[in-house]
Every structure is written in C-alpha cells, then in structure tokens.
Enzyme design. Structure first.
Site, short mmCIF file in Angstrom:
data_model
loop_
_atom_site.label_atom_id
_atom_site.label_comp_id
_atom_site.label_asym_id
_atom_site.label_seq_id
_atom_site.Cartn_x
_atom_site.Cartn_y
_atom_site.Cartn_z
N LEU A 1 0.70 -1.18 0.11
CA LEU A 1 -0.04 -0.01 0.23
C LEU A 1 0.89 1.45 0.01
O LEU A 1 0.79 2.13 -0.86
CB LEU A 1 -0.91 0.01 1.24
N ASP B 1 3.87 1.65 -0.51
CA ASP B 1 4.95 1.55 -1.11
C ASP B 1 4.51 2.13 -2.70
O ASP B 1 5.14 3.29 -3.43
CB ASP B 1 5.62 0.20 -1.56
N GLN C 1 -1.92 -0.10 6.03
CA GLN C 1 -0.55 0.65 6.18
C GLN C 1 -0.79 2.17 6.07
O GLN C 1 -1.88 2.47 6.00
CB GLN C 1 0.23 0.09 5.07
N GLY D 1 4.26 0.23 9.16
CA GLY D 1 5.18 0.26 7.99
C GLY D 1 6.67 0.48 8.52
O GLY D 1 7.41 0.49 8.07
N ASP E 1 7.90 -1.89 10.93
CA ASP E 1 7.92 -3.05 11.49
C ASP E 1 8.53 -3.15 12.88
O ASP E 1 7.86 -3.32 13.80
CB ASP E 1 8.46 -4.33 10.64
N ARG F 1 17.42 -7.72 9.23
CA ARG F 1 16.08 -7.92 9.34
C ARG F 1 15.59 -8.00 10.71
O ARG F 1 16.40 -7.73 11.69
CB ARG F 1 15.71 -9.19 8.31
N GLU G 1 17.08 -0.27 -0.19
CA GLU G 1 15.99 -0.11 0.99
C GLU G 1 16.21 0.95 1.95
O GLU G 1 15.25 1.55 2.45
CB GLU G 1 15.69 -1.67 1.52
C1 9WN Z 1 5.81 -6.31 5.81
C2 9WN Z 1 7.43 -3.11 1.42
C3 9WN Z 1 7.42 -3.41 3.00
C4 9WN Z 1 7.08 -1.60 3.49
C5 9WN Z 1 7.48 -1.81 4.97
C6 9WN Z 1 8.64 -2.50 5.43
C7 9WN Z 1 8.56 -4.04 4.73
C8 9WN Z 1 7.19 -5.89 4.95
C9 9WN Z 1 8.33 -7.39 5.51
O1 9WN Z 1 8.57 -3.81 3.48
O2 9WN Z 1 7.70 -4.72 5.43
O3 9WN Z 1 5.01 -5.51 5.57
O4 9WN Z 1 7.98 -8.06 4.85
O5 9WN Z 1 9.13 -6.70 6.34
O6 9WN Z 1 8.96 -2.33 6.70
O7 9WN Z 1 7.42 -0.54 5.50
O8 9WN Z 1 5.98 -1.47 3.06
O9 9WN Z 1 8.54 -2.35 0.98
#
Ligand code: 9WN
Length: 441
Positions: free
Chosen positions: A40, A42, A111, A170, A172, A217, A413
C-alpha cells in the site's frame, strides 16, 4: 555546498530505470526477491515518483491499488500476486474468508494512509480538467478509507486511530512497537520460548533472510511474535471491534501524523473536484491535529505513541517522534523542539540522515531495518514537513544529503546513518521514486 538540481539529472534517469525494472505490468513491486507483491504505502510513494516521468502509469499504479479495497473501505497492506516466495503469503492470512474482497487476495490489515498525498501529487502533474476528473475518480475511495479508519479504529472518538499489528505502522521492528509487543500478555508463551532459545529453530526456515542478511532484518523472535499476532487477528476474522476489545493495539504516532495531513489533502482534493465531504468524516477528522497533542510527552519534550490498553505513552524515542512536522499545523514551539532533535548529534543529526532510532539508543544498529538505518521515505516526509513549516535551509540540506547518499550507495531499501552504506533489498522502488520527486520538484 548544495548541489544544483541539474547535477542530479543522471541520478533521476537511473531512478526511472529502477521503476521500469520493478514494473510488473500496472503495478510495481517494492524490490526483486524479497517483495514480490503490491504494498500500500509503497505504491503511493511510487506513484508520486512516476507522476514526473509518466503520469498515466502513475494513475495506473493507484488504480491497481484500488483493486484491493475491502467492501468496508479498508485498504489492505498487501495485494498478493501469484508469486509464492514471500514469507507471509495469502494462505497464511486467509483474508478471503471475510468475504470483504473479490478478485484479488490481500492481507487483513492496513498501512500508513499515504493515498491522499499520492492522489494530490499525481493530480498536480495533470492539466486542470484532467486533474478534476482524476480527483473525482479517486475521491470516493479515499473517503471510504478514511471513514473506515475512524469508524473501526477510533472506538472512543478520540480523533486518533489505533493499529493492531506492527506491519500496519510500516516500521515493523521499530523500538516503540517491540517494547509494547513484548510487554503484552499475548507474548507470554513466546517470551518463554525465547528464554529457552526454542525460537532459533525457525531460523533456517526463514524465507526473507535468503535474500537479505539476517542482521539487516527483524529478529527471529520478533518475527515469530508478528506471526502469532496475525494468527490471532485471523481467528477474529480481522474484525476491528473484537480485536480492539480484547487485544493488542497502539495509537501509533507516525500513522496518525500522516492521517492528519491526509485529511487536509483530502479536503483540497474535494475542493478542486467541486465535491463536499461527508459530515461524519469531517466531524471525526476535525479532531486529529489537536489529538496529536495528547501524544506530546511533557516529561520528555517530544511526541510518542500511546498504548491503546494502558493509555501510557511508550517511552521510546524513534524517528516517528519527528513526523508530526509532516502533519503540519504545529505551534512554532513544537517545530523548534523537532528541529532541535534533528540537529542533535547524539540523536538524529547523523552523517547520513535520518536514523530511524537515535544514535545513542541502546537499540541502535546502523544496518538493522527500523532500528537504526535511514530510510528515504521517512526523509521525504520530514523534508516536506520542514519546508511547509518554513525551515527551508534545513529541508534543502537534508534533501541534498539524501540524494548524495543514494547517488553513492545505489537504490537500496535503507542506509547506514554512519557511513551511508546501502542495506536491505535492492533496487528498491520507493527510494527511486522519491529520488525522482526530490529532484524534479
Ligand atoms: C511487511 C515493502 C514493505 C514496506 C514496509 C517494510 C517492509 C514488510 C516485510 O517492506 O515490511 O509489510 O516483509 O518486512 O517495513 O514499510 O512497506 O517494501
């Protein structure tokens, strides 16, 4: 020395190539490998970048995003593609059972509400009559979404919405969420498993750490807790009423700051479309700016998220504490406090801005996800807010340093605030999209 916009032309071209590479036909994946679905916030950032190079494609990005809107108005945080490689896929969420969606598979949570900003900005790149038509096209979806947020997530009519999973923020594994999650009773079982070291058994089954080093991560224990939380939400069929009654929730500072701004942009969109907003929404949203003040800690002299059940502020400084500057409409005193945090070399004034937790935090690790690294989308939000608050030279400085960081490291990222090294997945779409926007606007 600030570099002039013309110097960045090549970087903007490379960024446009990244968006092409990640284009899966009408929607854009955040990055190859790790993120094969449509997210969303993104897609909102991506549409903002695309609007400068291909407005029709930017509109398409938002149209495909609307495929996922639930009948009740929720915008889900992921719309799943057929790719099976993601660690928390459609069979894990089983959101289809709610009968809220048709034609696509999605998660059951949302999100940050960046849609109004994306629609507003894409509209800015269109001529007047096209813009009016485009605003009219998207207005009902944004209204429905904001109504859902207030109806389902603001049960006590506070003007603040509550989030039920860290993935909704967003950010995490950001420290305020980590602290609140592990101190809640639902984490009891997992806490024991963590003490016994049982959680490490899951390490070799992790899919995300196949594409990105585990040190960059979320930790395995945190991730297992997120999965456990999804299982609970799934058991309650993603019914916000039931979840908020018994479960875990947070009045998330960053999300509500973004919502406050989104309401203002929605009003601008409606005015330009010659439409009016429903009284129910106007009534609910009118409280949000003032309600952000209830998240101000007099003791700490900064904003914080609040635990929904205990009503206590979560005493963990993170980059979210700077985001009320994006909400706008702050008093000059509050603006100065945020600027002071940004200029403090113990806290957020890093060589490569803006660290997601303060440099002196016990959580700080320069390459670990939302526990240290600098993120381009967060920089973009803060830069935009600073500019509207009249802090132009600081905004320019942060913008140039952000562009320089991406130019040197590549379209990662996230980035180490200490040496600017890129980390996480790559090439990452919102990094590219927002680089284009920073160069072109
Ligand atoms: C879970 C896609 C997304 C971003 C988030 C970021 C990360 C996902 C993950 O990636 O989260 O939604 O699998 O870690 O934290 O902000 O939208 O880029």
């Amino acid at each position: 020395m600030l570099r002039k916009t013309a110097d960045w032309r090549q970087l903007a071209e490379r960024a446009a190539d990244v968006l092409k590479k990640n284009d899966l036909g009408g929607w854009t994946r955040p990055a190859p490998g790790l993120y094969p679905h449509q997210w969303l916030w993104d897609s909102c950032f991506i549409a903002i970048g695309l609007s400068h190079v291909n407005p029709r494609r930017a509109i398409k990005e938002l149209e495909t995003l609307m495929r996922g809107q639930w009948k009740n108005g929720m915008l889900p945080h992921i719309i799943f593609s057929e790719d099976k490689s993601y660690h928390a896929g459609k069979n894990f969420w089983r959101a289809g059972r709610t009968k809220q969606i048709s034609g696509v598979h999605t998660t059951g949570i949302t999100q940050p509400p960046m849609l109004a900003e994306a629609v507003f900005r894409v509209g800015k790149q269109l001529n007047r009559s096209w813009r009016r038509q485009f605003y009219r096209q998207f207005l009902p979806s944004i209204i429905k979404y904001h109504l859902w947020l207030y109806r389902e997530r603001d049960p006590y009519d506070q003007g603040l919405v509550a989030l039920i999973h860290p993935w909704e923020s967003g950010m995490d594994n950001t420290p305020p969420w980590v602290e609140a999650l592990w101190s809640h009773r639902f984490a009891n079982g997992m806490r024991v498993a963590k003490q016994l070291g049982v959680h490490t058994l899951h390490e070799r089954f992790r899919k995300d750490t196949k594409s990105v080093p585990a040190t960059e991560r979320t930790s395995t224990a945190d991730l297992l807790l997120y999965y456990e939380l999804v299982r609970r939400l799934r058991g309650l069929k993603y019914d916000s009423g039931k979840i908020l009654k018994n479960g875990f929730a947070i009045y998330d500072l960053a999300f509500n700051a973004i919502l406050a701004r989104a309401n203002d942009l929605l009003a601008d969109i409606a005015t330009e479309a010659g439409a009016s907003l429903p009284a129910e929404l106007l009534q609910a949203s009118s409280k949000t700016h003032a309600a952000l003040e209830t998240l101000w800690s007099r003791r700490r002299q900064y904003y914080l998220s609040r635990n929904f059940s205990t009503l206590r502020l979560i005493d963990q400084l993170s980059v979210a504490s700077l985001l009320p500057i994006y909400a706008g409409k702050l008093t000059p005193e509050r603006v100065e406090k945020i600027v002071a945090l940004l200029n403090d070399s113990q806290l957020f004034a890093a060589d490569w801005p803006i660290p997601s937790v303060p440099l002196n935090s016990s959580y700080f690790k320069p390459l670990n996800y939302w526990q240290g690294p600098s993120w381009v989308n967060i920089n973009w939000l803060i830069i935009d807010g600073l500019r509207r608050a009249g802090k132009t030279s600081l905004a320019d400085r942060l913008k140039n340093r952000t562009l320089e960081m991406v130019d040197r490291a590549g379209f990662f990222e996230y980035f180490s605030p200490v040496n600017g090294r890129g980390a996480g997945s790559s090439p990452f779409s919102w990094t590219a999209a927002l680089v284009i926007d920073m160069i072109r606007s």
